[in-house]
Design an enzyme around this catalytic site. Structure first.
Site, PDB file in Angstrom:
ATOM      1  N   HIS A  15       0.881  -1.075  -0.195  1.00  0.00           N
ATOM      2  CA  HIS A  15      -0.016  -0.149   0.096  1.00  0.00           C
ATOM      3  C   HIS A  15       0.648   1.291  -0.066  1.00  0.00           C
ATOM      4  O   HIS A  15       1.664   1.624   0.773  1.00  0.00           O
ATOM      5  CB  HIS A  15      -0.960  -0.041   1.273  1.00  0.00           C
ATOM      6  CG  HIS A  15      -1.778   0.870   1.187  1.00  0.00           C
ATOM      7  ND1 HIS A  15      -2.122   1.756   2.595  1.00  0.00           N
ATOM      8  CD2 HIS A  15      -2.674   1.480   0.528  1.00  0.00           C
ATOM      9  CE1 HIS A  15      -2.843   2.879   2.236  1.00  0.00           C
ATOM     10  NE2 HIS A  15      -3.506   2.767   1.058  1.00  0.00           N
ATOM     11  N   ARG A  16       0.658   2.184  -1.158  1.00  0.00           N
ATOM     12  CA  ARG A  16       1.687   3.346  -1.075  1.00  0.00           C
ATOM     13  C   ARG A  16       2.998   2.903  -1.018  1.00  0.00           C
ATOM     14  O   ARG A  16       3.762   3.768  -0.699  1.00  0.00           O
ATOM     15  CB  ARG A  16       1.182   4.529  -0.138  1.00  0.00           C
ATOM     16  CG  ARG A  16      -0.347   4.608  -0.148  1.00  0.00           C
ATOM     17  CD  ARG A  16      -0.374   5.849   0.545  1.00  0.00           C
ATOM     18  NE  ARG A  16      -2.144   5.910   1.146  1.00  0.00           N
ATOM     19  CZ  ARG A  16      -2.596   6.443   2.257  1.00  0.00           C
ATOM     20  NH1 ARG A  16      -1.809   7.484   2.871  1.00  0.00           N
ATOM     21  NH2 ARG A  16      -3.894   6.546   2.613  1.00  0.00           N
ATOM     22  N   GLU A  42       0.656  -0.483  -4.674  1.00  0.00           N
ATOM     23  CA  GLU A  42      -0.367   0.618  -5.041  1.00  0.00           C
ATOM     24  C   GLU A  42       0.128   2.005  -4.694  1.00  0.00           C
ATOM     25  O   GLU A  42       0.802   2.224  -3.870  1.00  0.00           O
ATOM     26  CB  GLU A  42      -1.670   0.163  -4.097  1.00  0.00           C
ATOM     27  CG  GLU A  42      -2.676   1.231  -4.227  1.00  0.00           C
ATOM     28  CD  GLU A  42      -2.816   2.451  -3.588  1.00  0.00           C
ATOM     29  OE1 GLU A  42      -3.767   3.269  -3.504  1.00  0.00           O
ATOM     30  OE2 GLU A  42      -2.055   2.537  -2.502  1.00  0.00           O
ATOM     31  N   ASP A  44      -1.008   6.307  -5.576  1.00  0.00           N
ATOM     32  CA  ASP A  44      -2.112   7.273  -5.947  1.00  0.00           C
ATOM     33  C   ASP A  44      -1.451   8.519  -7.013  1.00  0.00           C
ATOM     34  O   ASP A  44      -0.395   8.750  -6.741  1.00  0.00           O
ATOM     35  CB  ASP A  44      -2.486   7.953  -4.615  1.00  0.00           C
ATOM     36  CG  ASP A  44      -2.843   7.022  -3.735  1.00  0.00           C
ATOM     37  OD1 ASP A  44      -3.960   6.387  -3.472  1.00  0.00           O
ATOM     38  OD2 ASP A  44      -1.890   6.715  -2.786  1.00  0.00           O
ATOM     39  N   HIS A  57      -1.056  11.047  -2.442  1.00  0.00           N
ATOM     40  CA  HIS A  57      -2.320  10.666  -1.984  1.00  0.00           C
ATOM     41  C   HIS A  57      -3.255  11.547  -1.446  1.00  0.00           C
ATOM     42  O   HIS A  57      -4.317  11.719  -1.951  1.00  0.00           O
ATOM     43  CB  HIS A  57      -2.088   9.675  -0.560  1.00  0.00           C
ATOM     44  CG  HIS A  57      -3.384   9.093  -0.099  1.00  0.00           C
ATOM     45  ND1 HIS A  57      -4.151   9.764   0.968  1.00  0.00           N
ATOM     46  CD2 HIS A  57      -4.128   8.074  -0.337  1.00  0.00           C
ATOM     47  CE1 HIS A  57      -4.987   9.318   1.128  1.00  0.00           C
ATOM     48  NE2 HIS A  57      -5.096   8.344   0.442  1.00  0.00           N
ATOM     49  N   GLU A 144      -3.997   4.071  -8.693  1.00  0.00           N
ATOM     50  CA  GLU A 144      -5.104   4.686  -8.277  1.00  0.00           C
ATOM     51  C   GLU A 144      -5.293   6.212  -8.878  1.00  0.00           C
ATOM     52  O   GLU A 144      -4.472   7.046  -8.250  1.00  0.00           O
ATOM     53  CB  GLU A 144      -5.365   4.687  -6.776  1.00  0.00           C
ATOM     54  CG  GLU A 144      -6.748   5.316  -6.349  1.00  0.00           C
ATOM     55  CD  GLU A 144      -6.837   5.357  -4.820  1.00  0.00           C
ATOM     56  OE1 GLU A 144      -7.802   6.289  -4.349  1.00  0.00           O
ATOM     57  OE2 GLU A 144      -6.338   4.642  -4.169  1.00  0.00           O
ATOM     58  N   LYS A 146      -6.807   9.577  -8.293  1.00  0.00           N
ATOM     59  CA  LYS A 146      -7.561  10.372  -7.439  1.00  0.00           C
ATOM     60  C   LYS A 146      -8.707  10.874  -8.000  1.00  0.00           C
ATOM     61  O   LYS A 146      -8.535  11.542  -9.209  1.00  0.00           O
ATOM     62  CB  LYS A 146      -6.730  11.116  -6.537  1.00  0.00           C
ATOM     63  CG  LYS A 146      -5.522  10.451  -5.893  1.00  0.00           C
ATOM     64  CD  LYS A 146      -5.737   9.796  -4.818  1.00  0.00           C
ATOM     65  CE  LYS A 146      -6.468  10.203  -3.515  1.00  0.00           C
ATOM     66  NZ  LYS A 146      -6.776   9.322  -2.782  1.00  0.00           N
ATOM     67  N   ASP A 270      -0.211  -2.262   4.268  1.00  0.00           N
ATOM     68  CA  ASP A 270       0.920  -1.453   4.656  1.00  0.00           C
ATOM     69  C   ASP A 270       2.381  -2.285   4.976  1.00  0.00           C
ATOM     70  O   ASP A 270       3.356  -1.870   5.222  1.00  0.00           O
ATOM     71  CB  ASP A 270       0.695  -0.499   5.803  1.00  0.00           C
ATOM     72  CG  ASP A 270      -0.315   0.505   5.464  1.00  0.00           C
ATOM     73  OD1 ASP A 270      -0.164   0.975   4.362  1.00  0.00           O
ATOM     74  OD2 ASP A 270      -1.303   0.667   6.386  1.00  0.00           O
TER      75      ASP A 270
END
Length: 275
Positions: A15-16, A42, A44, A57, A144, A146, A270
């Site tokens: 995640h991120r 992943e 953003d 993000h 992703e 935004k 995470d």
């Protein structure tokens, strides 16, 4: 590669970039996630004043960078990415951990007085840089987009789907990317422009609609739900319909084990090092 199980286990998405390992949405994070065994990551994306696609993000730069103390940004609020050119944003340090992930050595916020020669992998990356590193590391990448439909004026936000897909094609990463968004119109548009690129519809933890209907309307290949109220019945129904299920953000081992038994195709976490 495909969005199916690998060796009877879900794909592990950092995640991120794996924000427990390094500052979120940085190239430093994804390198550490790869070392920890993640299959993909992943991220953003948003847009700058000069139309470049960057990793970020929040809708502003304050939490995850040193914009609040950087002279260019501190005197020119608000610190919104689309108000600044890429050259300006590249001056910022992204060497900032969220408080709950912050290692002891970061307690004194060292980014306040970092030298000018801060490594590039601790600055805000562009999508081009992220895709190049993903190809080098042979990792999946979940982009992703935004929802900028209300936040960003004019054509800057209106063409973000086209910009993202154009960059993916330029980098020859079509077969290692999933494009996702909470804005399902973005997902639908992505599928219309590039039917061969995988897509996912994101929904909130408390989503009470029909995930198959949401995926069908957007032409999506996957459902990316918040995991808290997910049920085994929903997971199985969606999987039986041929749609992948990649819940977020799953950080507890017990939740990872339960969702794996239910048959999810991926886990966004995470903590890729804990799986």
């Amino acid at each position: 590669m495909s969005l199916s199980l690998i060796n009877k286990r879900p794909l592990i998405w950092a995640h991120r970039g794996g924000r427990s390992l390094a500052p979120e949405n940085t190239l430093a994070a994804v390198r550490k996630a790869k070392e920890a065994g993640a299959d993909g990551w992943e991220l953003d994306v948003q847009v700058t004043k000069d139309g470049e696609i960057i990793l970020l993000h929040d809708l502003n730069l304050l939490r995850s960078t040193n914009a609040s103390v950087h002279p260019v940004f501190a005197v020119n609020p608000p610190a919104l990415p689309w108000r600044f050119a890429l050259e300006e944003i590249k001056q910022l340090s992204a060497n900032v951990f969220p408080r709950r992930f912050c290692p002891p050595k970061y307690k004194r916020q060292p980014w306040r007085d970092l030298p000018e020669n801060l490594p590039d992998d601790l600055r805000i990356p562009t999508l081009v840089e992220a895709l190049k590193l993903s190809r080098e590391l042979d990792m999946w990448i979940n982009v992703e987009i935004k929802d900028l439909s209300k936040a960003v004026p004019g054509s800057l936000g209106g063409k973000i789907v086209e910009k993202v897909l154009g960059i993916i094609r330029e980098q020859s990463m079509d077969d290692q990317v999933v494009v996702s968004s909470f804005n399902h119109d973005y997902v639908r548009r992505s599928k219309e422009i590039a039917p061969h690129i995988l897509t996912g519809v994101l929904t909130e933890h408390n989503f009470d609609g029909d995930p198959l209907e949401a995926a069908r309307k957007a032409g999506a290949d996957a459902w990316h739900p918040g995991f808290r109220f997910l049920t085994e019945e929903k997971v199985k129904a969606v999987r039986e319909a041929g749609v992948a299920v990649n819940p977020y953000t799953v950080n507890e081992v017990e939740d990872m084990q339960r969702l794996t038994k239910w048959g999810v195709t991926g886990l966004v976490t995470d903590y890729p090092q804990n799986i």
